[in-house]
Motif scaffolding. Structure first.
Motif, PDB file in Angstrom:
ATOM      1  N   ASP A  57       0.839  -1.206   0.000  1.00  0.00           N
ATOM      2  CA  ASP A  57       0.000   0.000   0.000  1.00  0.00           C
ATOM      3  C   ASP A  57       0.867   1.246   0.000  1.00  0.00           C
ATOM      4  O   ASP A  57       0.576   2.216  -0.701  1.00  0.00           O
ATOM      5  N   SER A  60       2.478   1.670  -3.522  1.00  0.00           N
ATOM      6  CA  SER A  60       1.541   1.816  -4.639  1.00  0.00           C
ATOM      7  C   SER A  60       0.629   3.022  -4.511  1.00  0.00           C
ATOM      8  O   SER A  60       0.173   3.552  -5.512  1.00  0.00           O
ATOM      9  N   LYS A  61       0.355   3.488  -3.283  1.00  0.00           N
ATOM     10  CA  LYS A  61      -0.556   4.641  -3.228  1.00  0.00           C
ATOM     11  C   LYS A  61      -0.292   5.679  -2.149  1.00  0.00           C
ATOM     12  O   LYS A  61      -0.973   6.692  -2.116  1.00  0.00           O
ATOM     13  N   GLU A  62       0.687   5.476  -1.283  1.00  0.00           N
ATOM     14  CA  GLU A  62       0.759   6.400  -0.138  1.00  0.00           C
ATOM     15  C   GLU A  62       1.986   7.302  -0.093  1.00  0.00           C
ATOM     16  O   GLU A  62       2.148   8.065   0.854  1.00  0.00           O
ATOM     17  N   GLU A 111      -2.365   8.830   3.424  1.00  0.00           N
ATOM     18  CA  GLU A 111      -3.481   7.959   3.798  1.00  0.00           C
ATOM     19  C   GLU A 111      -4.685   8.834   4.094  1.00  0.00           C
ATOM     20  O   GLU A 111      -4.547  10.039   4.275  1.00  0.00           O
TER      21      GLU A 111
END
Ligand code: HAM
Length: 413
Positions: A57, A60-62, A111
């Motif tokens: 996570d 890939s996205k944070e 996040e």
């Protein structure tokens, strides 16, 4: 005026609490022979993509990632372990291994903000680099537990441990898990379906009801551990028992970062809502090779200071003022005598405040609000007699003293 989403200003008892946590863990870490390390907040993006894992996570996205003016891709560090491992190579410290480090500082993850989850947060941690035995894992967990004990939190938390084994154990287990979960592919949550190919172990972490039902009968990692991994974990558990550190085994604990092997652990609480992990860590034997260095088997943990703060808030007492200097007017001699008294007291390391209000009444009110122990009152009479009036703010008792007598008077109190 607004702050950036997920960031916060810390002041007053909260700032005091963060400093307290940092100093407490630093003082404990010193007993374990840790030295302090401060690595940059900015790192090359590649450091994190190669170590934490592309499918995690965080990567890939944070990550807060951006190109600098020369086109290099930089990232605000989302955690401390990768940077500290890099520092071993950047500073040619390999010959000095094994080494133990303590660190604290801001980390950044994009996040969704909620209680206990921020985009800028503080980690306090240790990394034991170049240690390859279960005793190092035991030491690391013991230090974490000592920290929790010192914070009076043992009744509010749970230490969870697991072994995810060596590479071969993990490969064997991954295969068994994928075979099992593939039978229920269409019943898994979309997120878990996606992870089935990319990062199947992370499915164990899922909080979704539909996944939990399927996971109930899933194969367990403990049945796939090699003899070496099993022995390592058994010895660690024996050590924890020897030290009377209470723990529970959680076979679903896999952690959200790809660099772990063998021991993983988390300290969780039910008292602060869904963001329940206050400290987490484990062994990472291959991180250094993943980032291009030689193998440096290591173990460490990081605590989330803001989450701990939610638990210890009530324990933090605001620092109270010891002396309030109250001047009755602004004449030069009165101010001069007050300046002398301020210096004399601060030279003795007392906490001194000088209320700025207009009237005597308001100045005394401020001294009360500050929970000041003493008020030193200075007016024209005091200047003429070269004396000050010392008022005990608890008893109301008032004494006249020559400035030179004050220190001796206080040491008798
Ligand atoms: P982590 O589990 O990602 O592990 O983070 C460690 C701790 O940092 C968490 O248990 C939590 O208390 C805190 N934390 C994480 N994200 C946030 C957030 N967004 N807001 C507030 N607190 C947060 C690591 O970072 C590993 N580097 C730990 C480690 C050290 N493993 C080996 N050595």
């Amino acid at each position: 005026m607004k702050t950036v989403s997920g960031t916060k200003d810390y002041y007053g008892t909260e700032a005091q609490g963060l400093r307290y946590l940092d100093q407490l863990l630093l003082s404990l870490a010193k007993k374990y022979n840790c030295q302090e390390i401060k690595t940059p907040i900015l790192e090359m993006t590649q450091l994190f993509t190669t170590s934490l894992g592309e499918t995690t996570d965080i990567v890939s996205k944070e990550m807060f990632t951006f190109p600098d003016k020369s086109g290099d891709s930089l990232t605000l560090r989302p955690e401390g372990t990768a940077g500290i491992t890099r520092a071993i190579f950047s500073n040619s410290l390999v010959a000095d291994l094994p080494l133990k480090f303590y660190y604290s500082g801001p980390m950044f993850r994009y996040e969704t903000p909620q209680k206990g989850r921020y985009r800028q947060f503080t980690q306090l941690g240790v990394e034991f680099l170049g240690y390859e035995n279960y005793q190092a894992d035991l030491e690391c967990i013991t230090l974490a537990w000592e920290f929790i004990q010192k914070l009076n939190l043992t009744e509010k938390v749970q230490l969870e441990i697991n072994s995810i084994g060596d590479k071969q154990s993990r490969e064997n287990y991954k295969q068994a898990l994928v075979n099992y979960l593939t039978q229920y592919k269409n019943e898994l949550s979309p997120e878990s379906q996606d992870r089935l190919n990319k990062n199947p172990l992370r499915i164990l972490d899922s909080k979704k009801d539909q996944d939990q039902v399927i996971l109930k009968n899933a194969p367990q990692i403990k049945d796939y551990l090699s003899d070496g991994s099993k022995k390592w974990f058994d010895q660690l558990k024996k050590g924890l028992n020897l030290y009377n550190i209470p723990f529970v085994e959680n076979s679903l604990l896999v952690r959200g970062l790809d660099y772990y092997s063998e021991t993983v652990f988390e300290i969780t609480t039910t008292e602060i809502g869904s963001q329940n992990a206050i400290l987490a860590g484990g062994r990472y034997n291959d991180l250094s090779s993943q980032i291009g260095g030689e193998r440096v088997p290591s173990v460490g943990f990081a605590a989330g200071a803001e989450r701990l703060l939610l638990l210890i808030n009530e324990q933090i007492q605001p620092t109270s003022v010891e002396f309030s200097i109250i001047t009755l007017n602004n004449s030069d001699p009165v101010i001069e005598l007050s300046l002398k008294m301020i210096k004399l007291l601060r030279d003795q390391n007392y906490i001194v405040d000088v209320p700025q209000n207009e009237s005597l009444n308001k100045k005394m009110k401020k001294a009360n609000k500050n929970k000041s122990k003493w008020a030193v009152i200075i007016g024209e009479n005091e200047v003429l007699e070269n004396k000050i009036s010392l008022k005990n703010m608890t008893t109301g008792e008032q004494t006249n003293l020559e400035p030179s007598q004050l220190v001796a008077y206080l040491s008798n109190k």
